[in-house]
Write an enzyme that holds these catalytic residues in place. Sequence first.
Site, PDB file in Angstrom:
ATOM      1  NE  ARG A  35      -0.407  -0.318   4.950  1.00 44.23           N
ATOM      2  CZ  ARG A  35      -0.963  -0.444   6.138  1.00 44.23           C
ATOM      3  NH1 ARG A  35      -2.263  -0.466   6.261  1.00 44.23           N
ATOM      4  NH2 ARG A  35      -0.217  -0.567   7.222  1.00 44.23           N
ATOM      5  CG  ASN A  53      -4.894   4.530   7.072  1.00 45.46           C
ATOM      6  OD1 ASN A  53      -5.751   4.706   7.930  1.00 45.46           O
ATOM      7  ND2 ASN A  53      -3.910   3.662   7.206  1.00 45.46           N
ATOM      8  CD  GLU A  54      -1.118   4.417  10.471  1.00 46.49           C
ATOM      9  OE1 GLU A  54      -0.409   3.695   9.750  1.00 46.49           O
ATOM     10  OE2 GLU A  54      -1.366   4.170  11.663  1.00 46.49           O
ATOM     11  CD  GLU A  59      -5.409   2.358  12.201  1.00 50.86           C
ATOM     12  OE1 GLU A  59      -4.394   1.694  12.473  1.00 50.86           O
ATOM     13  OE2 GLU A  59      -5.619   2.821  11.078  1.00 50.86           O
ATOM     14  CD1 TRP A  76       1.885  -3.955  12.470  1.00 50.11           C
ATOM     15  CD2 TRP A  76       3.643  -2.993  13.470  1.00 50.11           C
ATOM     16  NE1 TRP A  76       1.398  -3.032  13.373  1.00 50.11           N
ATOM     17  CE2 TRP A  76       2.458  -2.421  14.002  1.00 50.11           C
ATOM     18  CE3 TRP A  76       4.877  -2.539  13.967  1.00 50.11           C
ATOM     19  CZ2 TRP A  76       2.466  -1.439  14.989  1.00 50.11           C
ATOM     20  CZ3 TRP A  76       4.879  -1.556  14.942  1.00 50.11           C
ATOM     21  CH2 TRP A  76       3.685  -1.021  15.440  1.00 50.11           C
ATOM     22  CD  GLU A 113      -2.389  -4.678   8.306  1.00 49.14           C
ATOM     23  OE1 GLU A 113      -1.605  -4.063   9.037  1.00 49.14           O
ATOM     24  OE2 GLU A 113      -3.422  -4.186   7.836  1.00 49.14           O
ATOM     25  CE  LYS A 114      -2.237 -15.608   6.260  1.00 45.98           C
ATOM     26  NZ  LYS A 114      -1.548 -14.718   5.300  1.00 45.98           N
TER      27      LYS A 114
HETATM   28  C1  GLA Z   1      -1.685   1.060  10.791  1.00 44.43           C
HETATM   29  C2  GLA Z   1      -2.666   1.122   9.640  1.00 44.43           C
HETATM   30  C3  GLA Z   1      -3.665   0.018   9.656  1.00 44.43           C
HETATM   31  C4  GLA Z   1      -3.028  -1.289  10.042  1.00 44.43           C
HETATM   32  C5  GLA Z   1      -2.352  -1.126  11.377  1.00 44.43           C
HETATM   33  C6  GLA Z   1      -1.740  -2.394  11.903  1.00 44.43           C
HETATM   34  O1  GLA Z   1      -2.077   1.729  11.892  1.00 44.43           O
HETATM   35  O2  GLA Z   1      -3.339   2.350   9.592  1.00 44.43           O
HETATM   36  O3  GLA Z   1      -4.236  -0.075   8.375  1.00 44.43           O
HETATM   37  O4  GLA Z   1      -2.092  -1.662   9.086  1.00 44.43           O
HETATM   38  O5  GLA Z   1      -1.319  -0.191  11.229  1.00 44.43           O
HETATM   39  O6  GLA Z   1      -1.165  -2.228  13.155  1.00 44.43           O
END
Ligand code: GLA
Length: 677
Positions: A117, A155-156, A313, A321, A361-362
């Site tokens: 991504r 996102n981030e 989040e 990770w 991310e499973k």
């Molecule tokens: C980030 C992303 C999420 C996900 C989380 C996993 O915060 O925004 O999409 O990947 O990490 O910890």
Amino acid sequence: MNHPLTELNRRLGGIAYGGDYNPEQWPRETWHEDVRLMREAGVNLVTVGVFSWSRLQPRPGTYDWSLLDEVLGLLHENGIAVDLATATAAPPPWFTRRHPDARPVTASGTRLSHGSRQVFCPSHPAYAAAADALVAQLAARYGDHPALVMWHVHNEWGNHNALCYCDVSASAFRTWLRERYRELDTLNEAWGTDFWGQRYSDWEEIDPPRETTALRNPGQELDYHRFSSDALLDRHRAEAALLRRFAPGTPLTTNHLGTLEKKVDAYAFAPECDLISVDHYLPAADPDGHIDLALNADMTRGMAAGRPWLLMEHSTSAVNWQPVNVAKRPGEMRRNSMAHLARGADGIMFFQWRQSRAGAEKWHSAMLPHGGTDTRIWREVRALGADLASLADVVGTRVRADVALLFDWNNWWALELQARPSARTRYLDLVREWYEALWALNITCDVIPPGQDLTPYKAVLAPNLYLLADEHADALTRYVRQGGHLAVGCFSGVVDARDQVRPGGYPGALREVLGLRVDEYLPLRTEDTIRLSDGSVAVQWAERVEPRGCTATVRFADDAGGGPARGGPAVTRHAYGAGTGWYVATRASGPTLREVVRQVAETAGLRSVADVPEGVEAVRRTGPGGSFLFLINHTDGDVDVPVGGLGLLDTVSDGSHTKIPAGGVAVLREERPPRQA
Ligand code: GLA
């Protein structure tokens, strides 16, 4: 008018609770089960569409809204509100195929492939055009949707692609530099290009600080950090402008990374959001990860100018990770959630609603685990929903802090450039050590950038100010002269905003306030430790300090154990104007820093939030709705705390004492909160 988040809470009927919802990963039948279980858990808000671009626009020019139409409708019918993401964090494969040169390039010249991504160069016009087109379509289609309560921009920002070294970035960098410096000579002067014969005679000669033969030019590198953060900020502004144009009236946010990400200056994004949200994940290797959490929460409140904010989040249990992804222990997720709430969050959200069965991310935990509803995690998620519902009166109350802790991305970038006296001096470590001293004493602080108004604060702590811009140095000097109390950590006041050393002896900009001069920096070998006169042991760093009006309150030991600065001042205190300046000229251990903070607190008239045993976190929120004291027991034993009030949650309080079980959380509604100093 209410703050946009408070208004949102009003629409939701209380604290926001939910997470990222990615229905595209599941068949339609599952969506119905999802909403049923969301209701069962008390979920009232979900973030939809974060990574849906390839579904929303399967081919260039072709949009398909069927997924969002149906999912948003279903959520709305079930009373669950939507934070709709702009989906721009995951450009689809067709985009990369069409624009292979929009993929980011590393400092060593490798062009990254698709398959993850944020595979895009932040400065590439093709990405900007494609992203803006999508955002405009989304805004026009869903701006009036009854489920929509908030926009989630991207996102981030910059999590994976902040620093791109491609030719398009190079050209954008030159434009940025021209705006910053106007004259090439000014840039040459700022970067000190006469050293190593790097003088530029044409803007076109300037490249990003790509991998090269030896040390890179630090001014160039520092500016590349600034440019890269600004490039993403431009993208944020573009998306925000489209949302405001096509869908006015709905507040927008982006989920900041806080201290999780060095490359993006979160403080610069804050004013560009209607409400502040953040993501936080516990560093599993850190047994005191809850202190990292508290630091991030206090920083988020700093970004929100003291107003409530949203935890966008966190995780119900393990992430996927880190090298070892430690599962949260029973009760830990509840403590984490309550700590965020205590520090000003009016919404507790997770990544993600349903744990994926496929994809990268499973193995990341979720609200609804692989095992379904007969799991510990689900039971805790449901219980948390009930807890939050019972705390609705907390919404809109504020956390008041009399201390500011300074945090600065410019400083983070500069301190960790190449060729410093010690590569072991890492910014987050320094910040954390000082923050930990405050945390241990339960003195609440706002974590703010040095440019912010300091006058509301009785004391200011600056764990490190290696880079200190002139105007910030002046503000600190004025602050102390007018009666403020300032404590500063080692290796501070050294360089200006250009990363040029201030002449006349260290700590340049702070010599006068601190009443001292540092003759030489004396970093230590990895294995070396030094003893201090207070009996503690320091590491990594010493300085030869010459007092010029200050008093040494702690000295480096007088014998060989005192290291290269033996016998000299290690901690100093200086009366300046109507205030005081402390300096810590080494990497002091916890007890020494705690004592410095205790002295600052005593001098400035600061008090702990509550008198609680070690390991119990105490934070207070107050407002017209009442006063709420949060007590979070991070220890393995039951504690009895000498404070009382009306106990919420599972709190047992007899009016003057409160029992908190091991790992438990108490929330007390106070009749009359003790005056917080
Ligand atoms: C980030 C992303 C999420 C996900 C989380 C996993 O915060 O925004 O999409 O990947 O990490 O910890």
